[in-house]
Design a protein around this motif. Structure first.
Motif, mmCIF file in Angstrom:
data_model
loop_
_atom_site.group_PDB
_atom_site.id
_atom_site.type_symbol
_atom_site.label_atom_id
_atom_site.label_comp_id
_atom_site.label_asym_id
_atom_site.label_seq_id
_atom_site.Cartn_x
_atom_site.Cartn_y
_atom_site.Cartn_z
ATOM 1 N N ILE A 1 35.250 39.155 38.339
ATOM 2 C CA ILE A 1 34.848 40.560 38.381
ATOM 3 C C ILE A 1 33.391 40.683 38.863
ATOM 4 N N VAL A 2 32.569 39.682 38.539
ATOM 5 C CA VAL A 2 31.168 39.706 38.966
ATOM 6 C C VAL A 2 31.068 39.600 40.492
ATOM 7 N N TRP A 3 31.965 38.828 41.101
ATOM 8 C CA TRP A 3 31.985 38.763 42.568
ATOM 9 C C TRP A 3 32.254 40.140 43.155
ATOM 10 N N GLY A 4 33.105 40.907 42.464
ATOM 11 C CA GLY A 4 33.376 42.261 42.922
ATOM 12 C C GLY A 4 32.111 43.105 42.929
ATOM 13 N N ALA B 1 29.759 41.942 45.797
ATOM 14 C CA ALA B 1 30.208 42.407 47.112
ATOM 15 C C ALA B 1 30.037 43.921 47.230
ATOM 16 N N TYR B 2 30.217 44.621 46.115
ATOM 17 C CA TYR B 2 30.031 46.079 46.132
ATOM 18 C C TYR B 2 28.603 46.427 46.527
ATOM 19 N N SER B 3 27.644 45.780 45.879
ATOM 20 C CA SER B 3 26.265 46.169 46.177
ATOM 21 C C SER B 3 25.780 45.592 47.507
ATOM 22 N N ALA C 1 38.041 46.493 54.086
ATOM 23 C CA ALA C 1 38.643 45.164 54.095
ATOM 24 C C ALA C 1 37.551 44.106 54.184
ATOM 25 N N TYR C 2 36.471 44.417 54.938
ATOM 26 C CA TYR C 2 35.371 43.457 55.044
ATOM 27 C C TYR C 2 34.835 43.083 53.664
ATOM 28 N N ALA C 3 34.574 44.112 52.862
ATOM 29 C CA ALA C 3 33.984 43.873 51.544
ATOM 30 C C ALA C 3 34.900 42.981 50.697
ATOM 31 N N GLY C 4 36.214 43.284 50.704
ATOM 32 C CA GLY C 4 37.166 42.474 49.937
ATOM 33 C C GLY C 4 37.204 41.049 50.435
#
Lengths: 326, 288
Positions: B123-126, B129-131, B142-145
């Motif tokens: 979840i921390v990777w999420g 990538a979000y920030s 899709a890039y972010a994921g």
């Protein structure tokens, strides 16, 4: 290996043909070094990123964030205690269930099982490790929880109902259900690392105990388990690290209610699942920042547990246990 | 101690020996059982919903029966491809550095970093990538994921690459250098070629691992009920779709979630069993 490779260039120089071009070497070495250092940079970036994101919440709430038990986005009051409580209690339950099972399985795999069934059993455990979290969550919702609610929880309540831990209404979704699902998910890693640790115990230990006339179990207890104690602690702490960060399956079975209740049958909430559930709904900067800070807390505890586990495992000389599992 | 007592004590020790051996066997069975239970459940309740439509149709709106997860299956493949573009070069080349060039100090830090990254909760990777990507690009994509999953891949690929390259005998390196080829060509043409199978195994296992990740995609790839035509747009993924459907209140969606889970777990187990069967014994130590 490095000495052998390093001594080669001089040998080549002695030939004195056209001087070989070295730019290819330089570029390639520089490229691989950059990629290797990218890993270290990424580690720093992750921590820095979460710190920056949670800056707002850290400045406003300070350390009070960790001990405040009110989580109320409407009134802009954020405290992480219910999530910290839920995470630790569910992980602790998971360890209580998983550790004896995993260590006994590792003992079975290294000391007792007939040789031809060892590899198939190890493969099955690896496959269990490959099952995605969301699938355990799905199975938890539709199979495990109805079964627990109908059979196990009422039985536990009848037996241990005098303890506050087992009182109160039974919903099914609960901290105990989350603990059981997490336990299933950390079984493979604890088993695999414990197995590596037990395998690194020198045979001389076992032979010495057998020579004294010990039975197989006595050999395991006296010569193997006590020798491998530290490594086994490492395996357990590594499992704890995984349990603390477990997200999807927990989100699906823990009930997602930010309360601190003594009963294990009551719904709870965990650090990872509050991020999973509320991140996209966070409308204000402070709300988002509080969720970043929860991420920071989660990162902090998992890093501490991982380092601790590595220390224990390195104390077992020659053990590469931590690397045995991806 | 009389003879009688000794015999009794001996019998007691033997009994204890058998009892505890039996206990260990029971534990081993209990550990493996959940795998059987989950697979049984998915096959029993999921296989019936798998039909041609499931693989070729988009999800139906709430209330309409039928539809499929075609977009989620394609989305998962898209994300895996993007993740590999991030994770494979960094992981493989970083692993090459550790095995071929590394000095003790640098290697310690890189290995430490990889071990820490490996333990970072998904979840921390999420969030990261979000920030890093969603906020600057002003939207889920899709890039972010893909990048979130790619970052998770790096430590996995790095460590297996390093380990299989260390297994290549030094004689190969020395022979190649003695023939006068540049060091880097020796690494690429001789060492990496010899370790190719192990490196590919590591990459495939890392892909199998991230293919089932949901948490890093929740607020990066975000999910999409339609086809993803542009990598700048949100994209659906099988695990994400399974999650959304599983926690929904609709029976038909639950049915679809089970079918999706069966497809996902089949994909992952096929990759796992496949690569292990292909590399039986050879890289067993380094890959699992």
């Amino acid at each position: 290996m490095t000495e052998a490779v390093a001594s080669q260039p001089q040998a080549l120089d002695a030939v004195r043909l056209a001087p070989p071009s070295r730019w290819g070497d330089r570029v390639f070495k520089w490229l691989t070094l950059t990629m290797a250092l990218a890993v270290v940079m990424l580690m720093i970036l992750v921590g820095w990123n979460l710190y920056l994101g949670s800056h707002l919440a850290i400045k406003k709430f300070g350390l009070h964030f960790l001990v405040n038990s009110t989580w109320d986005p409407v009134r802009e009051e954020y405290g992480a205690l219910p999530f910290i409580f839920g995470t630790f209690v569910s992980s602790l339950l998971a360890l209580i269930i998983a550790v004896p099972l995993s260590v006994a399985t590792a003992v079975y795999l290294t000391e007792l099982a007939p040789l031809r069934i060892r590899q198939p059993l190890v493969s099955l455990i690896e496959m269990l490790a490959a099952v995605p979290s969301v699938i355990f969550g799905l199975w938890g919702i539709f199979v495990l929880i109805p079964w627990l609610r109908a059979h196990i929880f009422p039985w536990l309540q009848k037996l241990f109902g005098f303890l506050p831990l087992f009182q109160g209404p039974i919903y099914g979704v609960s901290i105990l259900a989350a603990g059981i699902v997490i336990a299933i998910m950390i079984l493979p890693i604890i088993t695999a690392v414990s197995r590596e640790v037990l395998r690194s115990v020198p045979d001389l230990q076992r032979e010495a105990a057998y020579a004294l006339g010990a039975t197989r179990w006595e050999v395991t207890r006296i010569a193997v388990l006590s020798y491998a104690r530290r490594g086994l602690c490492g395996a357990v702490i590594l499992g704890l690290g995984r349990a603390l960060g477990e997200t999807m399956a927990v989100t699906m079975v823990i009930g997602n209610r930010p309360e601190i209740v003594a009963s294990l049958f009551a719904p709870g909430y965990s650090l990872a699942s509050v991020i999973a559930n509320e991140f996209t709904e966070a409308t204000t900067d402070m709300y988002l920042s509080a969720l970043f800070e929860i991420g920071l807390v989660l990162l902090g505890v998992t890093i501490v547990t991982n380092i601790l586990a590595q220390l224990f495992l390195q104390a077992m000389s020659g053990s590469k246990g931590a690397r045995a599992v991806q | 101690m009389s003879l009688d007592e000794t015999t009794r004590h001996h019998a007691w020790r033997k009994l204890k020996n058998h009892a505890l051996s039996g206990f260990c066997l029971v534990c081993a069975i209990l550990v493996v059982m959940p795998l059987g239970l989950v697979l049984f459940y998915l096959v029993k309740d999921g296989a019936g919903s798998l039909d041609w439509n499931f693989f070729t149709h988009l999800p139906q709106p709430v209330g309409e029966i039928g539809g499929g997860m075609a977009n989620a299956i394609v989305g998962t493949l898209e994300l895996l491809l993007l993740a590999s573009l991030v994770g494979v070069p960094i992981g493989v080349l970083g692993g090459v550095y550790l095995s071929e060039y590394g000095t003790e100090g640098v290697n310690w830090w890189v290995r430490f970093g990889a071990d820490i990254l490996n333990g970072v909760p998904s979840i921390v990777w999420g969030i990261v990538a979000y920030s890093l990507i969603v906020i600057p690009m002003k939207g889920f994509s899709a890039y972010a994921g893909g990048i979130a999953l790619g970052m998770m891949m790096i430590p996995l690929v790095l460590r297996t690459t390093e380990e299989v390259m260390l297994l290549v005998p030094n004689g190969y390196r020395e022979a190649a250098l003695a023939l006068g080829i540049p060091h880097w060509r020796m690494i690429v043409r001789i060492v990496m070629k010899t370790a190719r199978k192990g490196i590919v195994t590591g990459i495939l296992l890392a892909q199998a691992r991230i293919a089932g990740e949901t948490a890093p995609l929740l607020f990066t790839a975000f999910g999409n009920q339609f086809w993803n035509h542009n990598l700048h747009d949100p994209v659906s993924a099988l695990p994400l779709q399974i999650f959304v459907y599983a926690i929904s209140p609709y029976d038909d969606w639950h049915r679809q979630a089970r079918a999706g889970a069966l497809v996902l777990i089949t994909m992952i187990l096929v990759i796992n069993i496949g690569v292990r069967a292909l590399t039986q014994g050879k890289f067993a130590k380094s890959t699992g």
